[in-house]
Design an enzyme around this catalytic site. Sequence first.
Site, PDB file in Angstrom:
ATOM      1  N   GLY A  88      -7.212   1.637   1.548  1.00  0.00           N
ATOM      2  CA  GLY A  88      -5.733   1.453   2.165  1.00  0.00           C
ATOM      3  C   GLY A  88      -4.647   2.129   0.615  1.00  0.00           C
ATOM      4  O   GLY A  88      -3.683   2.496   1.639  1.00  0.00           O
ATOM      5  N   THR A  89      -4.681   2.185  -0.193  1.00  0.00           N
ATOM      6  CA  THR A  89      -4.114   3.033  -1.077  1.00  0.00           C
ATOM      7  C   THR A  89      -3.824   4.125  -1.283  1.00  0.00           C
ATOM      8  O   THR A  89      -2.646   4.576  -0.869  1.00  0.00           O
ATOM      9  CB  THR A  89      -4.916   2.485  -2.575  1.00  0.00           C
ATOM     10  OG1 THR A  89      -4.576   0.878  -2.722  1.00  0.00           O
ATOM     11  CG2 THR A  89      -3.635   3.206  -3.694  1.00  0.00           C
ATOM     12  N   GLN A 197      -1.991  -7.027   5.353  1.00  0.00           N
ATOM     13  CA  GLN A 197      -2.411  -7.233   5.759  1.00  0.00           C
ATOM     14  C   GLN A 197      -2.345  -8.397   7.307  1.00  0.00           C
ATOM     15  O   GLN A 197      -2.503  -9.725   7.546  1.00  0.00           O
ATOM     16  CB  GLN A 197      -1.712  -8.442   5.026  1.00  0.00           C
ATOM     17  CG  GLN A 197      -1.150  -8.719   3.758  1.00  0.00           C
ATOM     18  CD  GLN A 197      -2.752  -8.760   2.706  1.00  0.00           C
ATOM     19  OE1 GLN A 197      -3.130  -9.502   3.182  1.00  0.00           O
ATOM     20  NE2 GLN A 197      -3.244  -8.740   1.862  1.00  0.00           N
ATOM     21  N   ALA A 215      -9.618  -2.002   5.588  1.00  0.00           N
ATOM     22  CA  ALA A 215     -10.500  -2.498   6.452  1.00  0.00           C
ATOM     23  C   ALA A 215     -10.981  -4.011   5.101  1.00  0.00           C
ATOM     24  O   ALA A 215     -11.728  -4.834   6.049  1.00  0.00           O
ATOM     25  CB  ALA A 215     -11.668  -1.792   5.895  1.00  0.00           C
ATOM     26  N   HIS A 216     -10.681  -4.334   4.053  1.00  0.00           N
ATOM     27  CA  HIS A 216     -11.553  -5.300   2.960  1.00  0.00           C
ATOM     28  C   HIS A 216     -10.177  -6.059   3.360  1.00  0.00           C
ATOM     29  O   HIS A 216     -10.882  -7.304   2.585  1.00  0.00           O
ATOM     30  CB  HIS A 216     -12.229  -4.687   1.851  1.00  0.00           C
ATOM     31  CG  HIS A 216     -11.272  -4.514   0.641  1.00  0.00           C
ATOM     32  ND1 HIS A 216     -11.267  -4.850  -0.629  1.00  0.00           N
ATOM     33  CD2 HIS A 216      -9.698  -4.067   1.283  1.00  0.00           C
ATOM     34  CE1 HIS A 216      -9.783  -4.079  -1.389  1.00  0.00           C
ATOM     35  NE2 HIS A 216      -9.484  -3.563  -0.227  1.00  0.00           N
ATOM     36  N   CYS A 340       3.011 -13.107 -15.571  1.00  0.00           N
ATOM     37  CA  CYS A 340       1.609 -12.178 -16.766  1.00  0.00           C
ATOM     38  C   CYS A 340      -0.240 -12.588 -15.396  1.00  0.00           C
ATOM     39  O   CYS A 340      -1.157 -13.285 -16.141  1.00  0.00           O
ATOM     40  CB  CYS A 340       1.238 -13.285 -17.979  1.00  0.00           C
ATOM     41  SG  CYS A 340       0.723 -12.111 -18.884  1.00  0.00           S
TER      42      CYS A 340
HETATM   43  C1  LIG Z   1      -0.325  -4.459   1.618  1.00  0.00           C
HETATM   44  C2  LIG Z   1      -1.432  -3.878   1.051  1.00  0.00           C
HETATM   45  N1  LIG Z   1      -1.612  -2.366   1.213  1.00  0.00           N
HETATM   46  C3  LIG Z   1      -1.747  -1.753   0.853  1.00  0.00           C
HETATM   47  C4  LIG Z   1      -3.010  -1.971  -0.302  1.00  0.00           C
HETATM   48  C5  LIG Z   1      -4.282  -1.932  -0.673  1.00  0.00           C
HETATM   49  O1  LIG Z   1      -5.744  -2.040   0.203  1.00  0.00           O
HETATM   50  P1  LIG Z   1      -6.781  -1.168  -0.918  1.00  0.00           P
HETATM   51  O2  LIG Z   1      -7.364  -2.447  -1.787  1.00  0.00           O
HETATM   52  O3  LIG Z   1      -7.964  -1.229   0.823  1.00  0.00           O
HETATM   53  O4  LIG Z   1      -6.908   0.221  -2.143  1.00  0.00           O
HETATM   54  C6  LIG Z   1      -3.191  -3.609   0.014  1.00  0.00           C
HETATM   55  C7  LIG Z   1      -4.548  -4.119  -1.233  1.00  0.00           C
HETATM   56  O5  LIG Z   1      -3.918  -5.179  -1.404  1.00  0.00           O
HETATM   57  C8  LIG Z   1      -2.361  -4.815   0.464  1.00  0.00           C
HETATM   58  O6  LIG Z   1      -1.717  -6.153   0.197  1.00  0.00           O
END
Ligand SMILES: Cc1ncc(COP(=O)(O)O)c(C=O)c1O
Length: 398
Positions: A88-89, A197, A215-216, A340
Site C-alpha cells: 500500500g505504501t 482501510q 491487501a494485508h 511515543c
Molecule cells: C491508510 C493507509 N494507507 C497506506 C498504508 C500502507 O500500506 P502497506 O502496509 O501495505 O504499505 C496503510 C497501512 O498502515 C494505511 O493504513
Amino acid sequence: MSPDSPPPGAPGAAPAGAPAAYFDAASAAPPHPVARQALLAALDDGWADPARLYARARRARQLLDAARAATAEVLRVRPDELSFTGSGTTAAHAAVLGGLAGRRRAGATLVHSAIEHSAVLHAARRHVDAGGAAVPVPVDRLGRLDLAAWSAAVAAPGVALAALISASHEVGTVQPVERAAAACAAHGVPLYVDAAQSVGRVPLPAGWSVLSASAHKWGGPPGVGVLVVRKGTRWESPYPADEREAGRTPGVPDLPAIVAAAAALRAVSAEAADQAARLAGLVERIRRVVPATVPDVEVVGDPDDRLPHLVTFSCLYVDGEALLHALDRRGFAVSSGSSCTSSTLRPSHVLEAMGVLSHGNVRISLHPGSTEAEVDRFLAVLPRVVADLRAEAGVTDL
Ligand SMILES: Cc1ncc(COP(=O)(O)O)c(C=O)c1O
C-alpha cells in the site's frame, strides 16, 4: 508467560490456553483462509515469469489476469485501470508522485488532508523537497475534513492533485470523499483516495481518479498493494521505464501473493456487510464501556460516521508504549497513535491535527475472527491495567 504477566486465574489473566486476542487488523489483518489455499496453489502453478511466452509463463499470465479481473470487479473498475504494487505504501507513493508528474503543466501544488497516512505525507515531502508545494487541509476534533478549507485550497491556481484518505487509519472517521471530489471536479483537479482501510470492508465512494489499497488490510498476504488510475486521468510513472503492470509498477509482480490477495478480497467482500454490522456492534460496546469504567479517557473519532472495525481512545496520564506492553502481556495485540509509539517515537500527526489527547492512546481494530468473548475480556482487563500504570507513575486520585 512473561515475568510480569498476571498469574493464571488472577483478574486480568488470559484464560488458560486462550490465544492472544489480535486487535490490530488495521495494521495487518490475519490472512483469510482462502488466501492461504490460493497462495500455496499459486506457488505450485504460478511461479514462472508471466511476461514470457512458453506454456508455463502463459499459465502464470492467466493467473495474473484472473486476479486482476477479480480485484477490478470488487472495486468496480476496469482491469486495465488496475496495477498491483509491492505494498500500500508503494501504491500511495506512485499515486501521489505519478499524479503530480502527469499534471505538471497544470501546476506543482498538492492539496491533501492533514490526516493522510505517512506514505502520502512522505511522498508530499519528496515533492516539496524537489521544489513543489503541498497544502495540508485541517480536520475538526472528530477527524472530519474541513470541506470549506478544502474547497478553497483546490480552487487556488496551480493545483495538480488532491489527496484524501477514505477513512482515517488511526481514528476511523470516514471522510466526505464525494463532496471533496465534487469540489475537485469543479476546478478540474484529479482526486487521489487512499482507501487502504476501506477496501473489502465498506463500499467505496465515487468521484476519485486515482485510488490505492493494501491487501494485508483485507485478509490478503503482506506485500501486495493496488493502484487504480481511471481512464482519462493524467498520470505519469515516477519510476524508470518498465513495461510490467501497464508501466505503473516496475519489477516482476509477486504472483502467488497477488493471487492470494484477489481470492481473499473476493471472499471478504462477500461477507463484508454482515461483518461490518457485527464488528460495529463490538466497537460500539468498546466506545460505551471504556469511558464508563476507566477515568479520564477520551474516545476519539466520529461516533457515527466511522469505519465499522476500528476504535481509538486515549488515557490521560498513561504512557502509550507502556500501555501497549501491559496489554500485550495480558494477551491483547493493539496498536497506538500515542505520543511515543515504538514505530515512530513521535506524536501521532492525526491526533495532533484533531487537537485531541494523545497520551496513552490505544487503537483497537477488529477482523472477521474477532469474538465477543475477546472484547469482553479486554473490557474486563483494561481498567486494572490503566490504574496500575497510573499508580506506577504516581497518579492515584482520579
Ligand atoms: C491508510 C493507509 N494507507 C497506506 C498504508 C500502507 O500500506 P502497506 O502496509 O501495505 O504499505 C496503510 C497501512 O498502515 C494505511 O493504513
